[in-house]
Design an enzyme around this catalytic site. Structure first.
Site, PDB file in Angstrom:
ATOM      1  N   PRO A  59     -41.100  59.472  10.511  1.00  0.00           N
ATOM      2  CA  PRO A  59     -40.581  59.582   9.142  1.00  0.00           C
ATOM      3  C   PRO A  59     -39.629  58.495   8.667  1.00  0.00           C
ATOM      4  CG  PRO A  59     -39.423  61.097  10.570  1.00  0.00           C
ATOM      5  CD  PRO A  59     -40.513  60.454  11.410  1.00  0.00           C
ATOM      6  N   CYS A  60     -40.131  57.286   8.518  1.00  0.00           N
ATOM      7  CA  CYS A  60     -39.312  56.202   7.992  1.00  0.00           C
ATOM      8  C   CYS A  60     -38.965  56.432   6.521  1.00  0.00           C
ATOM      9  CB  CYS A  60     -39.996  54.855   8.191  1.00  0.00           C
ATOM     10  SG  CYS A  60     -41.632  54.731   7.486  1.00  0.00           S
ATOM     11  N   HIS A  61     -39.703  57.327   5.864  1.00  0.00           N
ATOM     12  CA  HIS A  61     -39.410  57.625   4.458  1.00  0.00           C
ATOM     13  C   HIS A  61     -38.065  58.339   4.301  1.00  0.00           C
ATOM     14  CE1 HIS A  61     -41.667  61.110   6.040  1.00  0.00           C
ATOM     15  NE2 HIS A  61     -40.890  61.835   5.251  1.00  0.00           N
TER      16      HIS A  61
END
Length: 165
Positions: free
Chosen positions: A133-135
């Site tokens: 989850p780089c978001h």
């Protein structure tokens, strides 16, 4: 053997790439979205094998339906540099529905100060969008910054998770 499949989702048709492992399952190496910066493209010699990604596609569907907040998939542990892998592990520890700053990730991996840029670069090279989850990483001022698949998609993912005020 490198295998791939496509899966529909609310962000567009996702390309999943992996290595075939025991039981006909794929170890996921990449998940990219249409128009993504640095997106993987299917290469000659790869085999279309949707059945190898059944579990991944199912978990993605559950995530997008709001029924899953964490992925439990076999991931390619050899991708990236040692620094990138440290940053990516830090991403995997960010809880669903929350955000942290780039500076916080830098502190977590022992790379504060000027290292924030290196952290941002490592995050930008994350080959497993959505799954890793780089978001959930945003600017220190709360602004949405940098997402390889575009800020509109980052905003949609954070909205899905209830992380946007």
């Amino acid at each position: 053997m490198t295998v791939y499949a496509y899966a529909d989702g609310p962000l567009g048709e996702m390309l999943l790439v992996g290595q075939l492992a025991g039981g006909g399952r794929a170890v996921l190496r990449s998940l990219s979205l249409p128009g993504q910066k640095g997106a993987v493209e299917v290469e000659g010699g790869w085999t279309l094998a949707p059945e190898a990604f059944g579990e991944a596609v199912g978990q993605l569907r559950e995530y997008f339906e709001g029924r899953r907040d964490r992925f439990d998939l076999p991931l390619d542990a050899g991708a990236g540099t040692e620094f990138q892998r440290r940053v990516w592990r830090a991403l995997e520890e960010i809880p669903y529905g929350t955000t942290v700053s780039y500076g916080e990730i830098a502190r977590r991996v022992g790379s504060s100060g000027a290292g924030v840029r290196a952290v941002g670069t490592a995050i930008g090279r994350n080959p497993l969008l959505v799954v890793r989850p780089c978001h959930r990483v945003i600017g220190a001022d709360g602004a949405l910054r940098g997402y390889a698949a575009g800020l509109e998609r980052k905003e949609r993912l954070l909205g899905l998770e209830g992380a946007l005020v």
